[in-house]
Design a protein around this motif. Structure first.
Motif, short mmCIF file in Angstrom:
data_model
loop_
_atom_site.label_atom_id
_atom_site.label_comp_id
_atom_site.label_asym_id
_atom_site.label_seq_id
_atom_site.Cartn_x
_atom_site.Cartn_y
_atom_site.Cartn_z
N SER A 70 21.92 31.59 -12.39
CA SER A 70 21.09 32.65 -11.84
C SER A 70 21.55 33.01 -10.44
N VAL A 71 21.62 34.30 -10.16
CA VAL A 71 21.95 34.83 -8.85
C VAL A 71 20.91 35.86 -8.50
N ASN A 72 20.00 35.51 -7.59
CA ASN A 72 18.86 36.37 -7.29
C ASN A 72 18.10 36.67 -8.58
N LYS A 73 17.97 37.94 -8.92
CA LYS A 73 17.21 38.34 -10.11
C LYS A 73 18.10 38.49 -11.34
N LEU A 74 19.38 38.21 -11.20
CA LEU A 74 20.30 38.32 -12.33
C LEU A 74 20.53 36.94 -12.96
N THR A 75 20.73 36.94 -14.26
CA THR A 75 21.14 35.72 -14.95
C THR A 75 22.40 36.04 -15.74
N LEU A 76 23.41 35.20 -15.56
CA LEU A 76 24.68 35.34 -16.28
C LEU A 76 24.77 34.24 -17.32
N LEU A 145 24.64 39.66 -19.29
CA LEU A 145 23.97 39.87 -18.00
C LEU A 145 22.52 40.24 -18.27
N ARG A 146 21.59 39.44 -17.75
CA ARG A 146 20.17 39.66 -17.98
C ARG A 146 19.48 40.08 -16.69
N VAL A 147 18.64 41.12 -16.76
CA VAL A 147 17.85 41.56 -15.61
C VAL A 147 16.51 42.07 -16.11
N GLU A 148 15.44 41.69 -15.42
CA GLU A 148 14.10 42.15 -15.81
C GLU A 148 14.02 43.67 -15.73
N LEU A 188 31.38 42.97 -11.80
CA LEU A 188 30.86 41.84 -12.57
C LEU A 188 31.83 40.65 -12.49
N ASP A 189 33.13 40.93 -12.57
CA ASP A 189 34.12 39.86 -12.45
C ASP A 189 34.02 39.18 -11.08
N LEU A 190 33.75 39.99 -10.04
CA LEU A 190 33.58 39.41 -8.70
C LEU A 190 32.40 38.46 -8.69
N LEU A 191 31.28 38.89 -9.27
CA LEU A 191 30.10 38.03 -9.30
C LEU A 191 30.38 36.75 -10.08
N LEU A 192 31.03 36.88 -11.23
CA LEU A 192 31.35 35.71 -12.04
C LEU A 192 32.28 34.75 -11.29
N PRO A 205 22.02 34.21 1.15
CA PRO A 205 21.12 35.18 0.50
C PRO A 205 21.52 36.63 0.70
N LEU A 206 22.04 36.98 1.88
CA LEU A 206 22.41 38.38 2.13
C LEU A 206 23.57 38.81 1.25
N VAL A 207 24.55 37.94 1.08
CA VAL A 207 25.70 38.26 0.24
C VAL A 207 25.27 38.34 -1.22
N ALA A 208 24.46 37.40 -1.65
CA ALA A 208 23.98 37.41 -3.03
C ALA A 208 23.23 38.70 -3.33
N ALA A 209 22.39 39.15 -2.38
CA ALA A 209 21.63 40.38 -2.58
C ALA A 209 22.55 41.59 -2.64
N GLN A 210 23.60 41.60 -1.81
CA GLN A 210 24.51 42.75 -1.81
C GLN A 210 25.33 42.81 -3.10
N ILE A 211 25.78 41.67 -3.58
CA ILE A 211 26.55 41.67 -4.83
C ILE A 211 25.65 42.06 -5.99
N GLU A 212 24.42 41.56 -6.00
CA GLU A 212 23.48 41.95 -7.04
C GLU A 212 23.27 43.46 -7.03
N SER A 213 23.08 44.03 -5.85
CA SER A 213 22.88 45.48 -5.73
C SER A 213 24.10 46.24 -6.23
#
Length: 346
Positions: A70-76, A145-148, A188-192, A205-213
């Protein structure tokens, strides 16, 4: 029982198709399983997605592996059954979007009346308000990739600057060969990749939020949905005011019998100037944009209609400004892959 420990973790082999090994990461909240027990595996996957039914297409032994982070609100998630399986799931109580991208192999995905054969070149994104059926090939390995749904809706609202009153409806299949989808895949590859990096910036947290966005914004821009035109209008800097005025009016009152002359007069420009502004901004004419909005509203009405209320395709088409029913049916089938009556009967 497999010769490996049923619940033991092991490195999940990387794929030549740009697969990313989630099992090797030290990022917190990671979950791993490798088993030959289909019930255990189903329970593990359901804990991150939704309850579902799964069975073997033909008698065989599974060699299933699963990982999630899980990364913030995303689940891989990375899912591999090692056998051909059929999966059925009802619509979840709390809707969520799940984009499924095969790294190898294929999966036949059915969502409502829509169907797509998902491959490394075509991801799938089912409607979260529908049940789903999948038949995965024995060699299929998927990243998901899962997101509410409400989180993605809030993200879209922040991009277009106004409330998102209707559910976001994506096309089922996402062509990964387009320029935009390739750019999104890179995010997505960057996040993975970052989920594998111990002590990396993703833990901030700031980087995680930016990548999620970045991932969510890219998905909304790269994959077609019922807000694509409105989102595209917001993303083009310096959009002419007359075009924005017409966009807002169409979205507020799509059922009205607008003409191009009326829209141009209300915006204070010539018909030619308005058409050029729309083509430069959205790549379509004002009337084509109006037709797209009407089709989406009609589909929502058909989906939500109570079969016992006596609602008809004709009534709904007329309500949303379609005076020629035959043309409406043709355009509706071309856009959604089924007839209006099929949607209404669901």
């Amino acid at each position: 029982m497999s010769t490996r420990d049923r619940h033991g973790s092991r490195p999940l082999a990387g794929e030549s198709e740009k697969a990313v090994n989630l099992a090797g990461t030290s990022v917190p909240q990671q979950h791993l399983i490798h088993t030959d027990d289909l019930d255990i595996f189903r329970t593990a996957v359901a804990s991150f997605l939704t309850d579902h039914r799964v069975g073997l297409v033909e008698p065989s032994v599974i060699d299933a592996s699963f990982s999630a982070v899980s990364v913030n609100k995303l689940t891989l998630l990375r899912i591999e059954y090692g056998a051909a399986v059929r999966i059925e799931a009802d619509a979840p109580e709390r809707p969520f979007y799940i984009l499924q991208l095969p790294l190898r192999g294929s999966a036949l995905v059915v969502s409502g009346r829509e169907k797509a054969l998902s491959t490394p070149e075509l991801a799938s994104l089912p409607d979260p308000r529908r049940g789903i059926t999948m038949k995965m090939a024995p060699d299929c390995v998927q990243i998901a990739l899962r997101v509410e749904a409400d989180h993605l809706q809030r993200h879209l609202q922040s991009l277009i600057g106004r409330p998102v009153l209707e559910p976001i409806i994506f096309d089922l299949g996402m062509d990964l060969r387009t320029s935009r989808s390739r750019s999104w895949r890179a995010s997505l590859d960057l996040l993975l990749a970052e989920t594998q990096r111990s002590g990396g910036l993703l833990e901030h947290p700031l980087v995680a939020a930016q990548i999620e966005s970045l991932v969510l914004t890219g998905l909304l821009l790269a994959h077609r949905h019922n807000y694509s035109a409105a989102l595209q209008a917001e993303q083009v800097p310096g959009a002419p005011r007359p075009v924005r005025q017409v966009l807002e009016r169409i979205e507020a009152y799509p059922e009205r019998p607008f003409t191009i002359e009326e829209l141009a007069t209300d915006a204070g420009v010539t018909v030619r100037a308005l058409q050029k502004g729309f083509h430069d901004l959205l790549g379509c004419s004002p009337m084509a944009y109006l037709r797209e909005i009407r089709l989406n509203r009609a589909r929502e009405a058909l989906i939500n209609a109570d079969p016992g209320s006596g609602a008809s395709v004709t009534d709904i088409a007329l309500t949303w400004g379609f005076m020629h029913l035959g043309r409406f049916s043709v355009e509706y089938r071309r856009r959604f892959g089924e007839s209006p009556s099929q949607t209404l009967r669901r």
